[in-house]
Scaffold this motif. Structure first.
Motif, PDB file in Angstrom:
ATOM      1  N   PHE A  28       0.805  -1.215   0.000  1.00  0.00           N
ATOM      2  CA  PHE A  28       0.000   0.000   0.000  1.00  0.00           C
ATOM      3  C   PHE A  28       0.839   1.267   0.000  1.00  0.00           C
ATOM      4  O   PHE A  28       0.286   2.365  -0.064  1.00  0.00           O
ATOM      5  CB  PHE A  28      -0.930   0.015   1.218  1.00  0.00           C
ATOM      6  N   GLY A  29       2.151   1.145   0.078  1.00  0.00           N
ATOM      7  CA  GLY A  29       3.007   2.307   0.201  1.00  0.00           C
ATOM      8  C   GLY A  29       3.076   3.152  -1.058  1.00  0.00           C
ATOM      9  O   GLY A  29       2.616   2.764  -2.138  1.00  0.00           O
ATOM     10  N   VAL A  30       3.680   4.336  -0.897  1.00  0.00           N
ATOM     11  CA  VAL A  30       3.837   5.270  -2.012  1.00  0.00           C
ATOM     12  C   VAL A  30       4.778   4.666  -3.052  1.00  0.00           C
ATOM     13  O   VAL A  30       5.822   4.105  -2.719  1.00  0.00           O
ATOM     14  CB  VAL A  30       4.398   6.608  -1.502  1.00  0.00           C
ATOM     15  N   ARG A  31       4.416   4.787  -4.298  1.00  0.00           N
ATOM     16  CA  ARG A  31       5.244   4.307  -5.405  1.00  0.00           C
ATOM     17  C   ARG A  31       5.961   5.479  -6.074  1.00  0.00           C
ATOM     18  O   ARG A  31       5.686   6.653  -5.776  1.00  0.00           O
ATOM     19  CB  ARG A  31       4.391   3.546  -6.417  1.00  0.00           C
ATOM     20  N   SER A  32       6.837   5.166  -6.993  1.00  0.00           N
ATOM     21  CA  SER A  32       7.661   6.190  -7.647  1.00  0.00           C
ATOM     22  C   SER A  32       6.970   6.807  -8.864  1.00  0.00           C
ATOM     23  O   SER A  32       7.633   7.369  -9.736  1.00  0.00           O
ATOM     24  CB  SER A  32       8.994   5.577  -8.077  1.00  0.00           C
ATOM     25  N   THR A  33       5.648   6.731  -8.926  1.00  0.00           N
ATOM     26  CA  THR A  33       4.908   7.221 -10.089  1.00  0.00           C
ATOM     27  C   THR A  33       5.174   8.696 -10.362  1.00  0.00           C
ATOM     28  O   THR A  33       5.269   9.117 -11.525  1.00  0.00           O
ATOM     29  CB  THR A  33       3.405   6.998  -9.869  1.00  0.00           C
TER      30      THR A  33
END
Length: 266
Positions: free
Chosen positions: A236-241
């Motif tokens: 669920f963590g932040v991705r590098s998008t």
């Protein structure tokens, strides 16, 4: 006095108060015989359930809020990187190309390397060095006329935003919910599952199936809370998008040959 000691004393005090009331007031025939009234069962079960819901809700809401802030910060940083990339277009060609190459190096390092380090609770020293190199290149760029001066000033302002959002991310990667709430949630969850058995649950397939469902729900809630507790850890963590988007914007700026205006379009 430590806040943890105060919480422990308050918890022990509440338990002792309940023990004394039960010991001195629970002397009737039904209490001696070990029988439980429906109202008493409903009250105790309701308090247990409400306590678990409260603790779980606090955990999930706090973790989700921290995760949302961390995700928003990555997009703020990506936007500031694009602003910097645009602004350095007003510098001399050699200075422009050097600054833009360093910006691409920093963005690629964050996207491909640092996000793996963030999942383990730390930032990348190499990314910090890359960003410092960008600042040094912009600072050293000569600006003898009004155009380059405006471009340099805009680039430095955007870089300040990059540093601010990056520093915020370094703090967010260490953020966790208080440990005491985890202990309380585990204890309440375990007692919530054990509560029917403590009151004399009959061992029938239907009752055991219902109890297993309660245990599965409690375990899922605790697991979900744990997975949300780290802002940069998957699933669920932040991705590098956001940094993929920044890299795309760099390509769009290069393709459009925008090299004069220090202010990018919104």
């Amino acid at each position: 006095m430590s806040v943890y000691v105060v919480s422990l004393l308050a918890t022990v005090g509440g338990g002792c108060f309940a023990l004394l009331l039960g010991r001195f007031l629970g002397t009737g025939r039904r209490a001696v015989a070990g029988e439980f009234g429906g109202q008493a069962q409903s009250l105790i079960g309701g308090v247990l359930l409400s306590s678990f819901i409260l603790l779980t809700g606090f955990q999930v809401a706090g973790s989700w809020s921290a995760l949302s802030d961390a995700r928003s910060g990555t997009y703020d940083e990506a936007r500031a990187l694009a602003d910097t990339y645009w602004a350095v277009g007003g510098l001399a060609p050699a200075d422009r190309d050097r600054a833009r190459a360093l910006l691409r190096t920093y963005t690629d390092d964050v996207r491909t390397t640092e996000f793996h380090a963030l999942a383990r609770g730390r930032t990348s020293p190499a990314a910090w060095r890359d960003l410092d190199a960008v600042r040094a290149a912009v600072w050293a760029a000569p600006a003898g006329t009004a155009g380059p001066q405006a471009a340099k000033s805009a680039a430095q302002s955007a870089l300040n935003t990059v540093y601010q959002t990056r520093t915020d991310r370094a703090a967010q990667v260490k953020g966790r919910m208080p440990r005491v709430t985890w202990i309380a949630m585990l204890v309440v969850g375990a007692f919530l599952v054990a509560f029917p058995a403590l009151l004399g649950l009959t061992v029938t397939p239907r009752h055991l199936t219902a109890l297993c469902f309660v245990g599965a729900v409690v375990a899922f809630a605790i697991c979900l809370s744990a997975q949300l507790n780290t802002a940069f850890r998957q699933p669920f963590g932040v991705r590098s998008t956001a940094f993929v988007l920044a890299d795309t914007r760099f390509g769009q700026i290069d393709a459009g040959h925008y090299t004069l205006s220090p202010v990018p379009p919104r």
